[in-house]
Design a protein around this motif. Sequence first.
Motif, PDB file in Angstrom:
ATOM      1  N   LYS A   1      30.928 -64.203  -0.231  1.00 24.49           N
ATOM      2  CA  LYS A   1      32.391 -64.133  -0.332  1.00 24.49           C
ATOM      3  C   LYS A   1      32.892 -65.047  -1.444  1.00 24.49           C
ATOM      4  CE  LYS A   1      34.221 -63.088   3.387  1.00 24.49           C
ATOM      5  NZ  LYS A   1      34.683 -63.043   4.813  1.00 24.49           N
ATOM      6  N   GLY A   2      33.800 -64.499  -2.235  1.00 24.47           N
ATOM      7  CA  GLY A   2      34.340 -65.259  -3.350  1.00 24.47           C
ATOM      8  C   GLY A   2      33.514 -65.144  -4.616  1.00 24.47           C
ATOM      9  N   ARG A   3      32.315 -64.594  -4.503  1.00 26.17           N
ATOM     10  CA  ARG A   3      31.439 -64.436  -5.666  1.00 26.17           C
ATOM     11  C   ARG A   3      31.160 -62.969  -5.978  1.00 26.17           C
ATOM     12  NH1 ARG A   3      26.374 -66.147  -5.413  1.00 26.17           N
ATOM     13  NH2 ARG A   3      26.167 -65.905  -3.169  1.00 26.17           N
ATOM     14  N   PHE A   4      31.044 -62.135  -4.953  1.00 25.24           N
ATOM     15  CA  PHE A   4      30.729 -60.712  -5.128  1.00 25.24           C
ATOM     16  C   PHE A   4      31.961 -59.867  -4.810  1.00 25.24           C
ATOM     17  CE2 PHE A   4      25.845 -60.846  -4.195  1.00 25.24           C
ATOM     18  CZ  PHE A   4      25.715 -61.877  -5.117  1.00 25.24           C
ATOM     19  N   THR A   5      32.120 -58.783  -5.560  1.00 24.38           N
ATOM     20  CA  THR A   5      33.223 -57.849  -5.326  1.00 24.38           C
ATOM     21  C   THR A   5      32.701 -56.429  -5.331  1.00 24.38           C
ATOM     22  OG1 THR A   5      34.792 -59.338  -6.431  1.00 24.38           O
ATOM     23  CG2 THR A   5      35.485 -57.059  -6.107  1.00 24.38           C
ATOM     24  N   ILE A   6      33.000 -55.685  -4.271  1.00 20.24           N
ATOM     25  CA  ILE A   6      32.603 -54.277  -4.194  1.00 20.24           C
ATOM     26  C   ILE A   6      33.791 -53.410  -4.580  1.00 20.24           C
ATOM     27  CG2 ILE A   6      33.206 -54.090  -1.739  1.00 20.24           C
ATOM     28  CD1 ILE A   6      30.827 -52.160  -1.425  1.00 20.24           C
ATOM     29  N   SER A   7      33.494 -52.324  -5.269  1.00 19.35           N
ATOM     30  CA  SER A   7      34.545 -51.374  -5.642  1.00 19.35           C
ATOM     31  C   SER A   7      33.930 -49.989  -5.776  1.00 19.35           C
ATOM     32  CB  SER A   7      35.226 -51.789  -6.948  1.00 19.35           C
ATOM     33  OG  SER A   7      34.300 -51.790  -8.020  1.00 19.35           O
ATOM     34  N   ARG A   8      34.780 -48.991  -5.828  1.00 15.98           N
ATOM     35  CA  ARG A   8      34.288 -47.628  -5.978  1.00 15.98           C
ATOM     36  C   ARG A   8      35.221 -46.855  -6.891  1.00 15.98           C
ATOM     37  NH1 ARG A   8      34.279 -45.285   0.007  1.00 15.98           N
ATOM     38  NH2 ARG A   8      33.550 -43.392  -1.030  1.00 15.98           N
ATOM     39  N   ASP A   9      34.650 -45.935  -7.647  1.00 15.07           N
ATOM     40  CA  ASP A   9      35.404 -45.019  -8.492  1.00 15.07           C
ATOM     41  C   ASP A   9      35.134 -43.624  -7.956  1.00 15.07           C
ATOM     42  OD1 ASP A   9      36.367 -43.306 -10.462  1.00 15.07           O
ATOM     43  OD2 ASP A   9      35.901 -44.702 -12.081  1.00 15.07           O
ATOM     44  N   ASN A  10      36.054 -43.112  -7.159  1.00 15.06           N
ATOM     45  CA  ASN A  10      35.824 -41.817  -6.528  1.00 15.06           C
ATOM     46  C   ASN A  10      35.757 -40.681  -7.550  1.00 15.06           C
ATOM     47  OD1 ASN A  10      35.664 -42.841  -3.931  1.00 15.06           O
ATOM     48  ND2 ASN A  10      37.865 -42.666  -3.589  1.00 15.06           N
ATOM     49  N   ALA A  11      36.459 -40.821  -8.644  1.00  8.66           N
ATOM     50  CA  ALA A  11      36.426 -39.786  -9.672  1.00  8.66           C
ATOM     51  C   ALA A  11      35.027 -39.663 -10.277  1.00  8.66           C
ATOM     52  CB  ALA A  11      37.447 -40.093 -10.746  1.00  8.66           C
ATOM     53  N   LYS A  12      34.334 -40.796 -10.332  1.00  8.65           N
ATOM     54  CA  LYS A  12      32.975 -40.797 -10.886  1.00  8.65           C
ATOM     55  C   LYS A  12      31.910 -40.771  -9.795  1.00  8.65           C
ATOM     56  CE  LYS A  12      34.230 -43.344 -15.101  1.00  8.65           C
ATOM     57  NZ  LYS A  12      33.971 -44.546 -15.931  1.00  8.65           N
ATOM     58  N   ASN A  13      32.345 -40.783  -8.533  1.00  7.21           N
ATOM     59  CA  ASN A  13      31.405 -40.792  -7.406  1.00  7.21           C
ATOM     60  C   ASN A  13      30.417 -41.953  -7.545  1.00  7.21           C
ATOM     61  OD1 ASN A  13      31.028 -39.509  -4.954  1.00  7.21           O
ATOM     62  ND2 ASN A  13      29.485 -38.086  -5.731  1.00  7.21           N
ATOM     63  N   THR A  14      30.953 -43.119  -7.888  1.00  8.59           N
ATOM     64  CA  THR A  14      30.115 -44.285  -8.188  1.00  8.59           C
ATOM     65  C   THR A  14      30.622 -45.506  -7.449  1.00  8.59           C
ATOM     66  OG1 THR A  14      29.578 -43.411 -10.379  1.00  8.59           O
ATOM     67  CG2 THR A  14      29.223 -45.758 -10.031  1.00  8.59           C
ATOM     68  N   LEU A  15      29.670 -46.288  -6.949  1.00  6.06           N
ATOM     69  CA  LEU A  15      29.931 -47.545  -6.255  1.00  6.06           C
ATOM     70  C   LEU A  15      29.476 -48.691  -7.147  1.00  6.06           C
ATOM     71  CD1 LEU A  15      30.693 -48.856  -3.429  1.00  6.06           C
ATOM     72  CD2 LEU A  15      28.227 -48.802  -2.980  1.00  6.06           C
ATOM     73  N   TYR A  16      30.212 -49.799  -7.104  1.00  7.30           N
ATOM     74  CA  TYR A  16      29.876 -50.954  -7.931  1.00  7.30           C
ATOM     75  C   TYR A  16      29.772 -52.222  -7.085  1.00  7.30           C
ATOM     76  CZ  TYR A  16      31.569 -47.835 -11.618  1.00  7.30           C
ATOM     77  OH  TYR A  16      31.756 -46.768 -12.443  1.00  7.30           O
ATOM     78  N   LEU A  17      29.018 -53.189  -7.616  1.00  8.71           N
ATOM     79  CA  LEU A  17      28.983 -54.524  -7.034  1.00  8.71           C
ATOM     80  C   LEU A  17      28.989 -55.523  -8.190  1.00  8.71           C
ATOM     81  CD1 LEU A  17      28.797 -56.175  -4.380  1.00  8.71           C
ATOM     82  CD2 LEU A  17      26.332 -56.314  -4.793  1.00  8.71           C
ATOM     83  N   GLN A  18      30.103 -56.208  -8.352  1.00  9.64           N
ATOM     84  CA  GLN A  18      30.201 -57.248  -9.363  1.00  9.64           C
ATOM     85  C   GLN A  18      29.739 -58.557  -8.733  1.00  9.64           C
ATOM     86  OE1 GLN A  18      31.141 -57.115 -12.704  1.00  9.64           O
ATOM     87  NE2 GLN A  18      30.473 -59.261 -12.719  1.00  9.64           N
ATOM     88  N   MET A  19      28.728 -59.163  -9.332  1.00  6.78           N
ATOM     89  CA  MET A  19      28.142 -60.378  -8.782  1.00  6.78           C
ATOM     90  C   MET A  19      28.326 -61.515  -9.781  1.00  6.78           C
ATOM     91  SD  MET A  19      24.659 -58.840  -7.094  1.00  6.78           S
ATOM     92  CE  MET A  19      23.889 -58.527  -8.664  1.00  6.78           C
ATOM     93  N   ASN A  20      29.063 -62.531  -9.382  1.00  9.86           N
ATOM     94  CA  ASN A  20      29.314 -63.692 -10.221  1.00  9.86           C
ATOM     95  C   ASN A  20      28.737 -64.950  -9.578  1.00  9.86           C
ATOM     96  OD1 ASN A  20      30.849 -62.044 -11.993  1.00  9.86           O
ATOM     97  ND2 ASN A  20      32.711 -62.439 -10.797  1.00  9.86           N
ATOM     98  N   SER A  21      28.597 -65.988 -10.369  1.00 12.23           N
ATOM     99  CA  SER A  21      28.087 -67.275  -9.871  1.00 12.23           C
ATOM    100  C   SER A  21      26.814 -67.090  -9.055  1.00 12.23           C
ATOM    101  CB  SER A  21      29.162 -67.975  -9.023  1.00 12.23           C
ATOM    102  OG  SER A  21      30.339 -68.157  -9.775  1.00 12.23           O
ATOM    103  N   LEU A  22      25.891 -66.355  -9.606  1.00 11.79           N
ATOM    104  CA  LEU A  22      24.657 -66.024  -8.879  1.00 11.79           C
ATOM    105  C   LEU A  22      23.820 -67.257  -8.591  1.00 11.79           C
ATOM    106  CD1 LEU A  22      23.892 -62.710 -10.721  1.00 11.79           C
ATOM    107  CD2 LEU A  22      24.042 -62.957  -8.233  1.00 11.79           C
ATOM    108  N   LYS A  23      23.179 -67.231  -7.428  1.00 11.11           N
ATOM    109  CA  LYS A  23      22.317 -68.326  -6.981  1.00 11.11           C
ATOM    110  C   LYS A  23      20.903 -67.775  -6.770  1.00 11.11           C
ATOM    111  CE  LYS A  23      26.211 -70.146  -4.264  1.00 11.11           C
ATOM    112  NZ  LYS A  23      26.641 -70.536  -2.891  1.00 11.11           N
TER     113      LYS A  23
END
Length: 124
Positions: free
Chosen positions: A65-87
């Motif tokens: 929490k606070g480091r990863f963000t999930i999102s989706r683009d339904n038009a592209k039928n694609t799921l994303y995971l933005q991962m910051n401050s990786l450990k």
Amino acid sequence: QEQLVESGGGLVQAGGSLRLSCAASGRTFITENMAWFRQAPGKEREFVAAIRWSGGTTYTADSVKGRFTISRDNAKNTLYLQMNSLKSDDTAVYYCAAGGRSASFNNPRSYTYWGQGTQVTVSS
């Protein structure tokens, strides 16, 4: 045939960022939940984040929490995971999952379709 294909994994230094993608084919998952799980060597598969089919409500594990963000683009039928401050603890194989509308979004059994996984390695 329904298929989920992850991409974007790799080797990154601690504190760095990566963006994972999960491209769906064979069907649309617009009306179904999607999620990311991960599995480190010798450990059970762990919930990371999920996004509901309706309205895009998201859920994130406390460990990211606070480091990863999930999102989706339904038009592209694609799921994303933005991962910051990786450990280094984030090192694992990351899996995309999809299917259903279960409220048990953090339970792997709630999902019907799975990708093959993409390796994320964080060096300290």
